[in-house]
Scaffold this active site. Structure first.
Site, mmCIF file in Angstrom:
data_model
loop_
_atom_site.group_PDB
_atom_site.id
_atom_site.type_symbol
_atom_site.label_atom_id
_atom_site.label_comp_id
_atom_site.label_asym_id
_atom_site.label_seq_id
_atom_site.Cartn_x
_atom_site.Cartn_y
_atom_site.Cartn_z
ATOM 1 N N HIS A 119 4.656 -0.097 0.192
ATOM 2 C CA HIS A 119 5.153 -0.416 1.067
ATOM 3 C C HIS A 119 4.513 -1.477 1.536
ATOM 4 O O HIS A 119 3.417 -1.897 1.440
ATOM 5 C CB HIS A 119 6.113 0.458 2.117
ATOM 6 C CG HIS A 119 4.673 1.029 3.094
ATOM 7 N ND1 HIS A 119 4.591 2.226 2.305
ATOM 8 C CD2 HIS A 119 4.390 0.458 4.661
ATOM 9 C CE1 HIS A 119 3.466 2.529 3.350
ATOM 10 N NE2 HIS A 119 3.517 1.682 4.500
ATOM 11 N N ASP A 148 0.720 5.248 1.670
ATOM 12 C CA ASP A 148 -0.430 5.641 2.660
ATOM 13 C C ASP A 148 -1.821 6.110 2.742
ATOM 14 O O ASP A 148 -0.982 7.636 2.056
ATOM 15 C CB ASP A 148 0.696 6.580 3.937
ATOM 16 C CG ASP A 148 1.853 4.636 4.445
ATOM 17 O OD1 ASP A 148 0.825 3.944 4.806
ATOM 18 O OD2 ASP A 148 2.612 5.933 5.365
ATOM 19 N N ARG A 165 4.600 6.175 13.327
ATOM 20 C CA ARG A 165 5.143 7.094 12.522
ATOM 21 C C ARG A 165 3.971 7.988 11.925
ATOM 22 O O ARG A 165 3.135 8.801 13.021
ATOM 23 C CB ARG A 165 4.246 6.177 11.100
ATOM 24 C CG ARG A 165 4.336 6.678 9.837
ATOM 25 C CD ARG A 165 3.616 6.162 9.154
ATOM 26 N NE ARG A 165 1.990 6.637 8.999
ATOM 27 C CZ ARG A 165 0.496 5.705 8.779
ATOM 28 N NH1 ARG A 165 0.803 5.158 7.536
ATOM 29 N NH2 ARG A 165 -0.522 6.793 8.519
ATOM 30 N N HIS A 184 1.170 -1.215 0.121
ATOM 31 C CA HIS A 184 0.182 -0.321 -0.267
ATOM 32 C C HIS A 184 1.121 1.249 -0.069
ATOM 33 O O HIS A 184 2.153 1.215 0.102
ATOM 34 C CB HIS A 184 -1.249 0.172 1.318
ATOM 35 C CG HIS A 184 -0.361 0.255 2.421
ATOM 36 N ND1 HIS A 184 0.368 -1.011 3.186
ATOM 37 C CD2 HIS A 184 -0.166 0.974 3.665
ATOM 38 C CE1 HIS A 184 1.023 -0.739 4.532
ATOM 39 N NE2 HIS A 184 0.413 0.745 4.635
#
Length: 314
Positions: free
Chosen positions: A265, A119, A282, A117
């Site tokens: 990623h 983000d 994150r 995916h």
């Protein structure tokens, strides 16, 4: 720290570099910020080993590269005093959504490219970049992979490039039709849907990137369901080819900084059956609306742009 003390070492043929010689907990001068940004644009993801960041210093480091989003469009309880932080920890999700969530997650069957995916592409302005730091990681496993979507576009034949450039696709948070959970309730109460070009033009480099991903892309506009699925499967298989990827072995204190406009990623799935701890944090930088080769911007279908303020409906 002076820019000339930096060491940038490529780690794979198409993507990824390690940056040495920086203490990310300290403010960076303008030249160093520019050097890190240039490395990010060139290598798509850069890695910093053995850093000593906490929530506050991670946020301070990230702010040198842009304004930060809220933790996540569906995150209503980020760490106290740090609304920009999204904590990634399976135990946390089990506590939040119940143990059934963990069991259902483990039972799902995925194709070889599922889990990849970019983000929050369900937003009309997906994050420009993401910065992830490792707090606790197991002694083995839990690696993350990234793929270079610019290289993937360039690797398509000319006819497929032209096809991709002509298409647009709808991205959304997807919940399996048979899932009845707190997570499903939250996603349905906070719909986030956008239409993006299948090939986006990078706003800083001008490079063209194949901008679809299995995690969020729902369908290609104007195609039948069968046509859409087969076209997307072709692109997914292509963008996840090993030669476009890099794999990163985490150690506590490590930081990964990736260009969300040019990468996808893959989160690890090799630890689901083990009782090990893996906790990462994150932050994401506010992005702009993707623009296609034809100059047309992405369009909002549902929800709001992904910015610094939370819009979560409980």
């Amino acid at each position: 720290m002076p820019e000339n003390q930096l060491t940038i070492t490529r780690v794979a043929g198409h993507i990824g570099a390690e940056v040495d010689g920086l203490d990310l907990a300290e403010p960076l001068d303008e030249g160093t910020v520019a050097a890190v940004r240039a490395a990010l644009l060139e290598h798509k993801v850069v890695f910093f080993r053995a850093q000593r960041l906490d929530h506050g210093s991670q946020i301070a480091f990230a702010r040198q590269f842009g304004e930060l989003t809220h933790a996540h469009p569906h995150e209503e309880a980020p760490p106290e005093r740090f609304p920009q932080i999204l904590t990634i920890d399976p135990d946390r999700y089990a506590k939040k959504y119940g143990e059934d969530f963990r069991q259902e997650y483990r039972k799902r069957q995925y194709s070889y490219f599922a889990g990849w995916h970019t983000d929050v592409t369900a937003a009309v302005n997906p994050p420009a970049a993401s910065i992830l730091r490792a707090e606790d990681v197991p002694e083995f496993g839990g690696d993350t992979q990234w793929t270079n979507l610019v290289a993937a576009y360039q690797g398509l034949s000319a006819p497929l490039q032209r096809l991709a450039e002509s298409l647009r696709a709808v991205h959304r948070f997807r919940i399996p039709a048979d899932e009845d959970s707190k997570r499903a309730e939250r996603v349905n109460a906070n719909l986030l849907i956008a239409e993006h070009p299948v090939v986006r033009v990078h706003p800083e480099t001008g490079e063209r990137a194949l901008f679809v991903n299995p995690g969020f892309t729902d369908h290609v506009v104007g195609l039948s369901a069968v046509e859409s699925r087969r076209v997307l499967d072709l692109f997914y298989e292509h963008l996840t080819r090993p030669e476009y990827t890099v794999r990163f072995r985490w150690r506590a204190g490590d930081v990964a900084f990736w260009d969300n406009r040019a990468t996808a990623h893959l989160a690890p799935r090799d630890l689901d059956h083990l009782n090990v701890r893996r906790t990462l944090h994150r932050v994401t930088l506010i992005g702009d609306r993707p623009v296609g080769v034809d100059g047309r911007e992405s369009e909002l279908i549902a929800g709001r742009p992904f910015l610094a303020q939370s819009a979560v409906v409980s």
